[in-house]
Scaffold this motif. Structure first.
Motif, PDB file in Angstrom:
ATOM      1  N   LYS A   8       7.290  18.536  -8.179  1.00 28.63           N
ATOM      2  CA  LYS A   8       7.292  18.790  -9.621  1.00 28.63           C
ATOM      3  C   LYS A   8       6.191  19.755 -10.078  1.00 28.63           C
ATOM      4  CE  LYS A   8       7.407  16.210 -13.972  1.00 28.63           C
ATOM      5  NZ  LYS A   8       7.366  14.855 -14.542  1.00 28.63           N
ATOM      6  N   LYS A   9       4.952  19.536  -9.678  1.00 23.26           N
ATOM      7  CA  LYS A   9       3.856  20.417 -10.121  1.00 23.26           C
ATOM      8  C   LYS A   9       3.991  21.809  -9.528  1.00 23.26           C
ATOM      9  CE  LYS A   9       0.221  17.112 -11.254  1.00 23.26           C
ATOM     10  NZ  LYS A   9      -1.189  16.768 -11.063  1.00 23.26           N
ATOM     11  N   VAL A  10       4.408  21.884  -8.266  1.00 22.55           N
ATOM     12  CA  VAL A  10       4.606  23.186  -7.630  1.00 22.55           C
ATOM     13  C   VAL A  10       5.688  23.950  -8.388  1.00 22.55           C
ATOM     14  CG1 VAL A  10       5.307  24.388  -5.512  1.00 22.55           C
ATOM     15  CG2 VAL A  10       3.839  22.356  -5.359  1.00 22.55           C
ATOM     16  N   LYS A  11       6.781  23.266  -8.687  1.00 23.96           N
ATOM     17  CA  LYS A  11       7.898  23.887  -9.404  1.00 23.96           C
ATOM     18  C   LYS A  11       7.445  24.407 -10.772  1.00 23.96           C
ATOM     19  CE  LYS A  11      11.143  21.299 -11.252  1.00 23.96           C
ATOM     20  NZ  LYS A  11      12.298  20.410 -11.450  1.00 23.96           N
ATOM     21  N   ALA A  12       6.638  23.630 -11.476  1.00 24.86           N
ATOM     22  CA  ALA A  12       6.147  24.048 -12.797  1.00 24.86           C
ATOM     23  C   ALA A  12       5.308  25.318 -12.693  1.00 24.86           C
ATOM     24  CB  ALA A  12       5.345  22.920 -13.443  1.00 24.86           C
ATOM     25  N   GLU A  13       4.462  25.388 -11.678  1.00 25.14           N
ATOM     26  CA  GLU A  13       3.637  26.592 -11.483  1.00 25.14           C
ATOM     27  C   GLU A  13       4.503  27.794 -11.111  1.00 25.14           C
ATOM     28  OE1 GLU A  13       0.547  26.972 -12.362  1.00 25.14           O
ATOM     29  OE2 GLU A  13       0.237  24.858 -12.812  1.00 25.14           O
ATOM     30  N   CYS A  14       5.550  27.563 -10.328  1.00 22.61           N
ATOM     31  CA  CYS A  14       6.484  28.638  -9.967  1.00 22.61           C
ATOM     32  C   CYS A  14       7.155  29.193 -11.221  1.00 22.61           C
ATOM     33  CB  CYS A  14       7.553  28.124  -9.003  1.00 22.61           C
ATOM     34  SG  CYS A  14       6.952  27.691  -7.360  1.00 22.61           S
TER      35      CYS A  14
ATOM     36  N   GLN B 214       0.835  -1.204   0.000  1.00 14.04           N
ATOM     37  CA  GLN B 214       0.000   0.000   0.000  1.00 14.04           C
ATOM     38  C   GLN B 214       0.877   1.263   0.000  1.00 14.04           C
ATOM     39  OE1 GLN B 214      -2.840   0.046   3.191  1.00 14.04           O
ATOM     40  NE2 GLN B 214      -3.732   1.986   2.554  1.00 14.04           N
ATOM     41  N   VAL B 215       1.918   1.274   0.815  1.00 12.11           N
ATOM     42  CA  VAL B 215       2.838   2.416   0.860  1.00 12.11           C
ATOM     43  C   VAL B 215       3.557   2.564  -0.484  1.00 12.11           C
ATOM     44  CG1 VAL B 215       4.986   3.259   1.904  1.00 12.11           C
ATOM     45  CG2 VAL B 215       3.135   2.431   3.364  1.00 12.11           C
ATOM     46  N   ALA B 216       3.987   1.443  -1.058  1.00  9.91           N
ATOM     47  CA  ALA B 216       4.692   1.483  -2.356  1.00  9.91           C
ATOM     48  C   ALA B 216       3.783   2.013  -3.462  1.00  9.91           C
ATOM     49  CB  ALA B 216       5.216   0.096  -2.706  1.00  9.91           C
ATOM     50  N   VAL B 217       2.536   1.593  -3.465  1.00  4.16           N
ATOM     51  CA  VAL B 217       1.575   2.059  -4.484  1.00  4.16           C
ATOM     52  C   VAL B 217       1.313   3.556  -4.298  1.00  4.16           C
ATOM     53  CG1 VAL B 217      -0.853   1.897  -5.198  1.00  4.16           C
ATOM     54  CG2 VAL B 217       0.498  -0.183  -4.900  1.00  4.16           C
ATOM     55  N   MET B 218       1.148   3.978  -3.052  1.00  2.00           N
ATOM     56  CA  MET B 218       0.906   5.390  -2.767  1.00  2.00           C
ATOM     57  C   MET B 218       2.096   6.228  -3.244  1.00  2.00           C
ATOM     58  SD  MET B 218       0.158   7.176   0.945  1.00  2.00           S
ATOM     59  CE  MET B 218      -1.413   6.397   1.236  1.00  2.00           C
ATOM     60  N   ARG B 219       3.308   5.778  -2.928  1.00  2.00           N
ATOM     61  CA  ARG B 219       4.520   6.487  -3.331  1.00  2.00           C
ATOM     62  C   ARG B 219       4.602   6.562  -4.859  1.00  2.00           C
ATOM     63  NH1 ARG B 219       9.137   5.111  -5.373  1.00  2.00           N
ATOM     64  NH2 ARG B 219      11.040   6.271  -4.929  1.00  2.00           N
ATOM     65  N   GLN B 220       4.380   5.458  -5.536  1.00  2.00           N
ATOM     66  CA  GLN B 220       4.467   5.436  -6.994  1.00  2.00           C
ATOM     67  C   GLN B 220       3.448   6.377  -7.630  1.00  2.00           C
ATOM     68  OE1 GLN B 220       6.894   3.973  -8.836  1.00  2.00           O
ATOM     69  NE2 GLN B 220       5.966   5.129 -10.517  1.00  2.00           N
ATOM     70  N   SER B 221       2.285   6.508  -7.021  1.00  2.00           N
ATOM     71  CA  SER B 221       1.247   7.383  -7.575  1.00  2.00           C
ATOM     72  C   SER B 221       1.708   8.842  -7.620  1.00  2.00           C
ATOM     73  CB  SER B 221      -0.062   7.257  -6.779  1.00  2.00           C
ATOM     74  OG  SER B 221       0.041   7.901  -5.521  1.00  2.00           O
ATOM     75  N   PHE B 222       2.578   9.241  -6.691  1.00  2.00           N
ATOM     76  CA  PHE B 222       3.097  10.618  -6.710  1.00  2.00           C
ATOM     77  C   PHE B 222       3.879  10.894  -7.992  1.00  2.00           C
ATOM     78  CE2 PHE B 222       3.463  10.233  -1.830  1.00  2.00           C
ATOM     79  CZ  PHE B 222       2.153  10.635  -1.665  1.00  2.00           C
ATOM     80  N   PHE B 223       4.614   9.881  -8.451  1.00  2.00           N
ATOM     81  CA  PHE B 223       5.401  10.028  -9.667  1.00  2.00           C
ATOM     82  C   PHE B 223       4.507   9.893 -10.896  1.00  2.00           C
ATOM     83  CE2 PHE B 223       8.275   8.664  -6.347  1.00  2.00           C
ATOM     84  CZ  PHE B 223       9.284   9.591  -6.459  1.00  2.00           C
ATOM     85  N   ASP B 224       3.606   8.914 -10.863  1.00  2.00           N
ATOM     86  CA  ASP B 224       2.704   8.689 -11.999  1.00  2.00           C
ATOM     87  C   ASP B 224       1.815   9.903 -12.261  1.00  2.00           C
ATOM     88  OD1 ASP B 224       3.803   6.162 -12.132  1.00  2.00           O
ATOM     89  OD2 ASP B 224       2.073   5.158 -11.214  1.00  2.00           O
ATOM     90  N   GLN B 225       1.397  10.582 -11.197  1.00  2.00           N
ATOM     91  CA  GLN B 225       0.508  11.739 -11.327  1.00  2.00           C
ATOM     92  C   GLN B 225       1.276  13.050 -11.467  1.00  2.00           C
ATOM     93  OE1 GLN B 225      -2.188  11.547  -7.960  1.00  2.00           O
ATOM     94  NE2 GLN B 225      -2.731   9.435  -8.411  1.00  2.00           N
ATOM     95  N   GLY B 226       2.610  12.982 -11.475  1.00  2.00           N
ATOM     96  CA  GLY B 226       3.424  14.170 -11.704  1.00  2.00           C
ATOM     97  C   GLY B 226       3.610  15.072 -10.501  1.00  2.00           C
ATOM     98  N   PHE B 227       3.324  14.587  -9.301  1.00  2.00           N
ATOM     99  CA  PHE B 227       3.498  15.427  -8.114  1.00  2.00           C
ATOM    100  C   PHE B 227       4.962  15.520  -7.692  1.00  2.00           C
ATOM    101  CE2 PHE B 227      -1.012  14.419  -7.619  1.00  2.00           C
ATOM    102  CZ  PHE B 227      -1.505  15.691  -7.417  1.00  2.00           C
ATOM    103  N   LEU B 228       5.710  14.423  -7.861  1.00  2.00           N
ATOM    104  CA  LEU B 228       7.111  14.378  -7.445  1.00  2.00           C
ATOM    105  C   LEU B 228       8.004  13.986  -8.619  1.00  2.00           C
ATOM    106  CD1 LEU B 228       6.798  12.527  -4.004  1.00  2.00           C
ATOM    107  CD2 LEU B 228       7.144  14.978  -4.378  1.00  2.00           C
TER     108      LEU B 228
END
Length: 152
Positions: free
Chosen positions: A91-97, A9-23
């Motif tokens: 990643k997304k925060v940086k793009a908006e900046c 569950q932790v691994a899936v949650m972590r991977q989702s951050f990358f898949d969704q472009g957050f990190l």
């Protein structure tokens, strides 16, 4: 919940951050600095980021209320905030900046205002997601062995 299931569950949650472009890759590099001597390193760095960046956001908010807008000052504040965000891989925060800084260079106050709302939105979403993630990590890394009664 079974330990293996929690790990997944932790691994899936972590991977989702990358898949969704957050990190981005920078977050992975932070994780590589974490070890047994510093098991909460990433969470501590992220916590410091949110503590320090709240002041940076306040500075930008206040600068956006001034008339006329000081685009150089706004750009400087956003440059600092972008650097902080980059350091944790936001990643997304940086793009908006980056977009905000483009509006500063163009002297577009309306664009700055609109983009800053998006910066704050992405910042808040990532904060909620990372808080939930670190909470799961803490639960998952809790006591891994069950206590047993000492033998006589």
């Amino acid at each position: 919940m079974e330990r293996n299931q929690m790990l997944r569950q932790v691994a899936v949650m972590r991977q989702s951050f990358f898949d969704q472009g957050f990190l981005d890759e920078q977050f992975v590099q932070l994780e590589e600095l974490q070890d047994d001597a510093n098991p909460n390193f990433v969470e501590e760095v992220v916590t410091l980021y949110y503590r320090d960046s709240s002041r940076q956001i306040l500075n930008i908010d206040q600068a956006l209320e001034r008339n006329p807008l000081d685009f150089n000052k706004l750009d400087t504040y956003m440059h600092q905030f972008k650097g902080s965000s980059t350091s944790i891989g936001a990643k997304k925060v940086k793009a908006e900046c980056t977009q905000f800084r483009e509006y500063c260079k163009a002297g577009n106050g309306e664009g700055c205002m609109r983009t800053f709302q998006q910066v704050k939105k992405e910042y808040a979403i990532l904060k909620r997601k990372l808080e939930a993630y670190f909470q799961q990590v803490r639960v998952q890394s809790g006591p891994s062995e069950t206590a047993c009664r000492p033998r006589n």
